[in-house]
Design a protein around this motif. Structure first.
Motif: not given
Length: 430
Positions: A17-18, A83, A81, A15
């Motif tokens: 979060s840039c 997976t 994002e 996951s």
């Protein structure tokens, strides 16, 4: 709509979060410009939801092999994002030296929410310096799926029509109707003598050879068909082994007569970690070969290639021997099953499978929407003129790299060939 495919199990669930990569004020035009520079294979056709193919640079592949994926993930997949992130090939090719020569170890699949447009993800990952190429994971489709017209004629024997059979070599019941094989001008009023493929000249040398294995990229071949059962390639270790076990250790479970590559990529979480570290991989199991799903085109093609000759049944074939078990062997690489088709990553895996399991010829019943008239352009790329436009044919796709692996002389599976051969359908263009 074709069935959606979940191609690959996760290497690592990430996951992101840039915090690096594209800033909010980066113009979309710049993203598109970067994508245009890295996109291979075009953007037409239906793509697999939630997946995108990317080719990494060698430095990044090394970092992943060293277990540093988490360290570079934000730089590798800016703003995405993801997976999952997995190797594009389910099983390491047998000849890794050749595989690396064509960059097959550099191809990976990015997984993301199926509701997200692949174009959106492609535009973002294309900005990463670690990504060399971006390819949409498109479904492979046959050029044309026409209406089936069953043969309505009657078998012709030598006694019934000696003229029509005069030039035939074998006694197969429908041979006299096969003007495409031997046409002496007597089959029909409009028949033109010599309008055939000239196979009779080849038959003077050989009717076939069981050491020649032809991989049929199509619907599944009917392995129990009375005119094909003796010609089907058999993986003896699997045929004589246990069900649900990879008896021969090639990474594919129960591949007795070939493998069904439609919806086949299902492995456990240890798969990619073992693969990247050169350890024994978890074998994969595909659906059973299903010749009843679809048009039966694979069986049709297999009959043309290698239906058993001189057995008094069905048709004669180009290389089906002389009735003494001496015809070619037919391996199924199933890429079509009813309304479900393989995607680019699965199709590439089929080429690797064929090369690694003894096929020296690949008969491919699919093609390109463009009319390509040169083998060199298809394999190496180039430009073609079509409908007054110049169209670029890109040779840097994953499928093309896998095709080159199949053709490489180092992977030749027959002593009479310097490299394996791939034959593609010309398509039913008007």
């Amino acid at each position: 709509m074709k069935t959606s495919h979940i191609l690959l199990a996760a290497l690592a669930i990430v996951s992101i979060s840039c915090t690096k990569g594209i800033s909010e004020d980066t113009p979309m035009l710049q993203e598109q410009h970067t994508l245009n520079a890295k996109l291979v294979g075009g953007n037409d056709g239906e793509t697999v939801p939630g997946t995108l193919l990317v080719r990494l640079d060698a430095e990044t592949v090394k970092a992943i092999e060293e277990g540093r994926f988490a360290e570079i993930s934000e730089e590798l997949l800016p703003g995405v994002e993801a997976t999952s992130f997995t190797s594009a090939l389910p099983i390491r090719p047998k000849n890794m030296e050749v595989a690396r020569k064509y960059g097959l170890d550099q191809w990976f699949v990015v997984g993301f929410d199926a509701q997200t447009r692949p174009e959106t993800v492609a535009e973002k990952v294309a900005t990463s310096r670690r990504i060399r190429s971006v390819q949409y994971n498109r479904y492979v489709q046959p050029i044309w799926e026409g209406e089936v017209h069953p043969f309505e004629g009657s078998p012709v024997t030598r006694s019934e029509d000696a003229g029509a059979q005069a030039e035939m070599v074998f006694d197969d019941e429908f041979a006299a109707h096969q003007w495409n094989l031997v046409n002496d001008g007597t089959i029909a009023s409009e028949a033109v003598a010599g309008a055939d493929i000239g196979v009779k000249d080849a038959w003077r040398l050989t009717g076939g050879d069981p050491s020649v294995v032809v991989a049929v990229f199509d619907c599944a071949v009917a392995t129990r068909h009375e005119d094909l059962k003796d010609a089907v390639w058999q993986n003896e270790a699997e045929v004589n082994g246990q069900d649900d076990v990879d008896d021969d250790g090639n990474g594919f479970i129960d591949d007795k007569y070939g493998f069904n590559f439609v919806n086949c990529f299902e492995f456990n979480e240890d798969y990619i970690n073992n693969a990247l570290n050169g350890q024994k991989q978890t074998a994969i199991k595909g659906r059973a070969l299903n010749s009843n799903a679809g048009s039966g085109h694979g069986t049709h093609v297999a009959g043309i290639i290698g239906a058993t000759n001189n057995n008094g049944k069905g048709v004669s074939s180009i290389a089906g021997g002389t009735g003494n078990g001496d015809g070619v062997r037919l391996m199924t690489c199933q890429i079509f099953q009813g309304s479900s088709y393989c995607a680019d990553a699965q199709n590439a895996a089929a080429f690797i499978y064929a090369a690694d399991n003894g096929a020296c010829i690949a008969q491919c019943s699919y093609g390109n929407a463009n009319i390509i008239t040169s083998d060199d352009i298809y394999i190496n790329g180039g430009e073609i003129e079509q409908d007054g436009q110049t169209i670029k044919v890109n040779s840097s796709t994953l499928e093309n790299a896998a095709l080159k692996y199949f053709l490489d002389p180092a992977n030749s599976n027959h002593e009479s060939l310097e490299g394996n051969m791939a034959i593609f359908a010309a398509g039913n263009h008007s």
